[in-house]
Design an enzyme around this catalytic site. Structure first.
Site, PDB file in Angstrom:
ATOM      1  CG  ASP A 148      -1.773   1.200   1.363  1.00  0.00           C
ATOM      2  OD1 ASP A 148      -2.328   1.641   0.342  1.00  0.00           O
ATOM      3  OD2 ASP A 148      -1.894   1.733   2.483  1.00  0.00           O
ATOM      4  CG  ASP A 178      -1.595   7.642   0.738  1.00  0.00           C
ATOM      5  OD1 ASP A 178      -0.548   7.714   0.077  1.00  0.00           O
ATOM      6  OD2 ASP A 178      -2.642   8.233   0.419  1.00  0.00           O
TER       7      ASP A 178
END
Length: 346
Positions: free
Chosen positions: A114, A116
Site C-alpha cells: 500500500d 499512504d
C-alpha cells in the site's frame, strides 16, 4: 545467517521477532522468554545468545526455531499477547516466502505495498487538501473510509471534489518534496533490488487507493514493476477538476493486481507478501500468501496476525535478506529446544 535445514524440512516452528532500536540485550532476552512462555505455556530453554542480540539503529531481528510445534491454543495466546501489548516486540509466525530458493527460483516472488501510511507516512489526499485549505473536510472523510465506515469509491469522489480549482503542479510538487518515506523503506528497496538481480521474475509493486501523481516520485527510487493507483484529473490550465481520471482503484482493484501476479506472472500465492494498514487493503491482503499489517487500523489488526506495531519496514527487509545465503546453516542442534539467528540490515 540463513535459517536451518531442519526448518526448511518442516521440523521446527519459526518465529520472526523484531525489536525497536535501543532495546537492550537483557530486555530482548526477557521478551523472547516471555514470548515462548505465552506460546507454549511453559518456559523453554533459550540458547546462549553470547550478547549477539544488540539492537542497532535499525533494530534487532531474531529468527527463533523451536522444535516443538505450536498448538492452536498457543497461536491464540500469542496473538492475544501481541494485540494487548503484553509483548514489547513484533512477532510473525506464518510460513514466510523464501525469495532465493525453491519456488522463488522458478517463478519468483512478490511484495505488494500500500502507499499512504505504509510506504510513506502521509495520507496523500489529506496533504493536498491541507495546501488547498480544505484539510478538515477531507481528513474527516479519509478517516471514516480507512476505518471501513464508508464505501471507498464514494468517499474518494467526495474528497477529490473538494480539491477542484487547486493549482495541481504547485501543490503536487510541494507534497512530493515533503513526503516522508516510511522508516525502513530504503532498506526494503535495497533488498528487493538484490532479490530481483537474483531472479528477474521477482516483482515489487504498489497497489494504492492514493494517487499515481505522488507515487511517481517514489518510483524513481523503488522502480516498481507494477503500480495500481488513482490519477487526479487536471485541466488544460493546470488545475484540479475535482475528478479522478479513469476507473477508481478501490479494494477490489488492488486485489486484482495481486491476482494478476498469480495468474499472469505465475507467482505462487504462498510467494506473495502484501503489506497494508487500512480496511481498504484487506481484500488484497487476503489474495496474498503472507499478509502483513503495518501500524494498522483496528479493523485490520483484528483480522491479521502478522503485525508491525513496534518496528518499521526494516523488519521485512531483514527477513527477506535472511534467505539469501546459498547454504543454510543448521541452527537447532540435536536435542535442543530453541535455536536462533540474528540478522542486521545496514
Amino acid at each position: 545467517m540463513a535459517h536451518s535445514k531442519a526448518a526448511q524440512q518442516g521440523k521446527t516452528h519459526e518465529f520472526w521477532v523484531g525489536f525497536q532500536h535501543g532495546t537492550s540485550t537483557k530486555e530482548i532476552e526477557a521478551e523472547l522468554t516471555k514470548l515462548l512462555t505465552k506460546a507454549y505455556g511453559a518456559e523453554l530453554t533459550l540458547p546462549d545468545f553470547n550478547s549477539a542480540l544488540t539492537a542497532s539503529e535499525q533494530g534487532c531481528y531474531v529468527l527463533l526455531e523451536v522444535a516443538q510445534p505450536l498448538s492452536g491454543a498457543g497461536r491464540e495466546a500469542l496473538r492475544s499477547a501481541v494485540l494487548n501489548g503484553a509483548l514489547n516486540c513484533d512477532v510473525w509466525y506464518d510460513p514466510f516466502p523464501n525469495f532465493y530458493h525453491g519456488e522463488a527460483a522458478v517463478h519468483g516472488s512478490a511484495v505488494v505495498m500500500d502507499m499512504d501510511m505504509t510506504s510513506v507516512q502521509i495520507e496523500g489526499i489529506d496533504e493536498i487538501a491541507r495546501r488547498l485549505g480544505v484539510y478538515e473536510q477531507v481528513a474527516a472523510i479519509t478517516e471514516q473510509a480507512m476505518q471501513g465506515h464508508l464505501d471507498f469509491s464514494q468517499s474518494l469522489q467526495k474528497r477529490v471534489a473538494l480539491l477542484q480549482g487547486g493549482n495541481a503542479q504547485q501543490v503536487l510538487a510541494d507534497v512530493r518534496a515533503h513526503m516522508p518515506w516510511t522508516p525502513g523503506l530504503d532498506q526494503l528497496i535495497t533488498e528487493m533490488d538484490t532479490a530481483r538481480q537474483a531472479n528477474d521474475k521477482t516483482q515489487f509493486c504498489v497497489a494504492s487507493g492514493g494517487f499515481h501523481n505522488l507515487i511517481a516520485a517514489l518510483d524513481e527510487h523503488a522502480h516498481y514493476n507494477q503500480i495500481a493507483a488513482n490519477r487526479l484529473e487536471v485541466d488544460a490550465s493546470g488545475h484540479f477538476t475535482g475528478k479522478v481520471s479513469g476507473p477508481i482503484v478501490d479494494g477490489q482493484a488492488k486485489a486484482a493486481l495481486v491476482r494478476s501476479l498469480k495468474e499472469q506472472n505465475q507467482i505462487a500465492q504462498a510467494q506473495i507478501i502484501v503489506v497494508g494498514d487500512g480496511a481498504n487493503d484487506l481484500i488484497m491482503m487476503a489474495e496474498g500468501g503472507f499478509a502483513l499489517a503495518y501500524h494498522a487500523k483496528p479493523k485490520v489488526q483484528a483480522q491479521e496476525h502478522n503485525l508491525i506495531n513496534h518496528c518499521d519496514l526494516t523488519m521485512l527487509a531483514a527477513r527477506i535478506k535472511l534467505d539469501q545465503a546459498a547454504q543454510p546453516e543448521t541452527l537447532v542442534a540435536p536435542g535442543a529446544q530453541v535455536g536462533f539467528s540474528v540478522v542486521t540490515v545496514a
